[in-house]
Scaffold this active site. Sequence first.
Site, PDB file in Angstrom:
ATOM      1  N   HIS A  15      -1.862   5.202  -1.289  1.00  0.00           N
ATOM      2  CA  HIS A  15      -2.811   4.056  -1.402  1.00  0.00           C
ATOM      3  C   HIS A  15      -4.232   4.620  -1.465  1.00  0.00           C
ATOM      4  CE1 HIS A  15      -4.115  -0.220  -0.199  1.00  0.00           C
ATOM      5  NE2 HIS A  15      -5.216   0.456  -0.497  1.00  0.00           N
ATOM      6  N   HIS A  17      -8.317   4.393  -3.481  1.00  0.00           N
ATOM      7  CA  HIS A  17      -9.314   3.814  -4.399  1.00  0.00           C
ATOM      8  C   HIS A  17     -10.145   4.939  -4.988  1.00  0.00           C
ATOM      9  CE1 HIS A  17      -8.505  -0.286  -2.964  1.00  0.00           C
ATOM     10  NE2 HIS A  17      -8.278   0.318  -1.808  1.00  0.00           N
ATOM     11  N   LEU A  18     -10.131   5.064  -6.302  1.00  0.00           N
ATOM     12  CA  LEU A  18     -10.926   6.113  -6.964  1.00  0.00           C
ATOM     13  C   LEU A  18     -12.169   5.561  -7.638  1.00  0.00           C
ATOM     14  CD1 LEU A  18      -8.166   8.404  -8.543  1.00  0.00           C
ATOM     15  CD2 LEU A  18      -9.675   8.940  -6.619  1.00  0.00           C
ATOM     16  N   ARG A  19     -12.276   4.227  -7.747  1.00  0.00           N
ATOM     17  CA  ARG A  19     -13.411   3.592  -8.440  1.00  0.00           C
ATOM     18  C   ARG A  19     -13.458   4.060  -9.903  1.00  0.00           C
ATOM     19  NH1 ARG A  19     -12.816   0.291  -4.314  1.00  0.00           N
ATOM     20  NH2 ARG A  19     -14.005   0.790  -2.459  1.00  0.00           N
ATOM     21  N   ASN A  43      -8.244  -2.341  -8.257  1.00  0.00           N
ATOM     22  CA  ASN A  43      -9.274  -3.368  -8.016  1.00  0.00           C
ATOM     23  C   ASN A  43     -10.659  -2.936  -8.506  1.00  0.00           C
ATOM     24  OD1 ASN A  43      -9.402  -1.486  -5.880  1.00  0.00           O
ATOM     25  ND2 ASN A  43     -10.251  -2.986  -4.456  1.00  0.00           N
ATOM     26  N   LYS A 101       0.052  -4.521  -7.827  1.00  0.00           N
ATOM     27  CA  LYS A 101      -0.652  -4.816  -6.582  1.00  0.00           C
ATOM     28  C   LYS A 101      -0.971  -6.298  -6.460  1.00  0.00           C
ATOM     29  CE  LYS A 101      -2.774  -3.991  -2.739  1.00  0.00           C
ATOM     30  NZ  LYS A 101      -3.795  -3.003  -2.395  1.00  0.00           N
ATOM     31  N   HIS A 138      -1.697  -6.462  -0.291  1.00  0.00           N
ATOM     32  CA  HIS A 138      -2.753  -6.557   0.723  1.00  0.00           C
ATOM     33  C   HIS A 138      -2.320  -7.729   1.599  1.00  0.00           C
ATOM     34  CE1 HIS A 138      -6.827  -6.238   2.478  1.00  0.00           C
ATOM     35  NE2 HIS A 138      -6.486  -7.448   2.856  1.00  0.00           N
ATOM     36  N   HIS A 176      -1.537  -0.602   4.178  1.00  0.00           N
ATOM     37  CA  HIS A 176      -2.469  -0.408   5.310  1.00  0.00           C
ATOM     38  C   HIS A 176      -2.168  -1.341   6.488  1.00  0.00           C
ATOM     39  CE1 HIS A 176      -4.358  -3.760   3.265  1.00  0.00           C
ATOM     40  NE2 HIS A 176      -5.121  -3.056   2.459  1.00  0.00           N
ATOM     41  N   LEU A 221     -10.971  -3.601   5.667  1.00  0.00           N
ATOM     42  CA  LEU A 221      -9.968  -4.660   5.738  1.00  0.00           C
ATOM     43  C   LEU A 221      -8.589  -4.060   5.491  1.00  0.00           C
ATOM     44  CD1 LEU A 221     -11.885  -7.514   3.910  1.00  0.00           C
ATOM     45  CD2 LEU A 221     -11.217  -7.457   6.325  1.00  0.00           C
ATOM     46  N   ASP A 249      -5.937   4.567   1.962  1.00  0.00           N
ATOM     47  CA  ASP A 249      -6.850   3.458   1.669  1.00  0.00           C
ATOM     48  C   ASP A 249      -8.293   3.964   1.681  1.00  0.00           C
ATOM     49  OD1 ASP A 249      -7.709   0.927   0.986  1.00  0.00           O
ATOM     50  OD2 ASP A 249      -7.715   0.181   3.041  1.00  0.00           O
ATOM     51  N   HIS A 253     -17.798   3.216  -0.831  1.00  0.00           N
ATOM     52  CA  HIS A 253     -18.814   2.260  -1.282  1.00  0.00           C
ATOM     53  C   HIS A 253     -20.163   2.961  -1.187  1.00  0.00           C
ATOM     54  CE1 HIS A 253     -16.417  -1.491  -1.359  1.00  0.00           C
ATOM     55  NE2 HIS A 253     -15.715  -0.914  -0.396  1.00  0.00           N
ATOM     56  N   ALA A 265     -16.439  -4.036   2.733  1.00  0.00           N
ATOM     57  CA  ALA A 265     -15.323  -3.488   3.509  1.00  0.00           C
ATOM     58  C   ALA A 265     -14.778  -2.240   2.830  1.00  0.00           C
ATOM     59  CB  ALA A 265     -14.217  -4.536   3.610  1.00  0.00           C
TER      60      ALA A 265
END
Length: 345
Positions: A15, A17-19, A43, A101, A138, A176, A221, A249, A253, A265
Amino acid sequence: MPSTRLEITRPDDWHLHLRDGAALGSVVTDTARQFARAIVMPNLKPPVTTVAQAEAYRARILAGLPADTRFQPLMTLYLTEATTPDEIARARASGFVHAVKYYPAGATTNSQAGVRDLAHVYPVLEAMERHGLPLLMHGEATDPAVDIFDREHAFIERQLIPLRARFPQLRMVLEHITTRAAVEFIRAAPASVGATITAHHLLLNRNAIFEGGIRPHHYCLPVLKRETHRQALLDAATSGDPHFFLGTDSAPHARETKEAACGCAGIYTAHAAIELYAEAFEQAGKLDRLEAFASFHGADFYGLPRNADTIVLERKPWTVPDALPFGDSQCVPFRAGQQVAWSLA
Ligand SMILES: NC(=O)N[C@@H](CC(=O)O)C(=O)O
Ligand SMILES: [Zn+2]
Ligand SMILES: [Zn+2]
């Protein structure tokens, strides 16, 4: 004698996030340094909803990697009420999309395009069940009347239990997890249902959000929970139960979007992920269980081969930088300016 050196099969992150854009280039190397593969969350703005978009995003990730890494991004699709069963068939056939997802609309960062009513996607879930494509969740209720600390439990009762009853063969991952209720639900579920656990939920309880003042870099979150829940997560992760596997996760940011009146978050842990998990497992006296959690259970769940090479962790403390580059801004990493007990050799 406590161990000072640990060699384990190279882990994967189930899980992440690589943006995108410049931010992607700044973070992907941290993950590639330690993990062989990662399930990449969809996302983005706009979200990755089609196989064609996932293919293009995958190419951008690969282009952002240093030449000497063999890191493999495992792509996911973002489920919307407009997703079609045909897209699921294309995803299965693609070979590079490994899951879909489910973001309840409004539950978390960039979830506005998510699902408002699960009944609207039943034909898609039926196709996923048929094709054996896992649904990643989620798992938080979005009803604003539900207390924020109870949203995971409410999701299990109101959505997950009915969903399991309607689609008993659907493969699912509750992402998560943060509560004892989630641990108990997953333990009792068949092998087709799994859960990821983050390093930060293993290491911190909710006091960390308010230590001496409000701590935006400890806001994520699902939000951190009480100590009793952290203990339940630590028990689950270190139990050897194959339902539970590593998912950081890691969710970077830009500093100014977290240090704000209404901060985003997400906690960034990719710079020290496996080292932080080693700390948590050491704390539980279960370092010998780290390899199965980090390197076996997830691969087995996704039907992928376990990695063949290894990594070496040493009990050698190092200090995390105060900030890391993040596109044209900065990201404040977990433990910024403080020590991590383990290093990757
Ligand atoms: N975990 C978080 O707090 N944030 C994630 C979204 C998510 O995984 O819910 C993000 O994309 O920033
Ligand atoms: Zn989430
Ligand atoms: Zn996430």
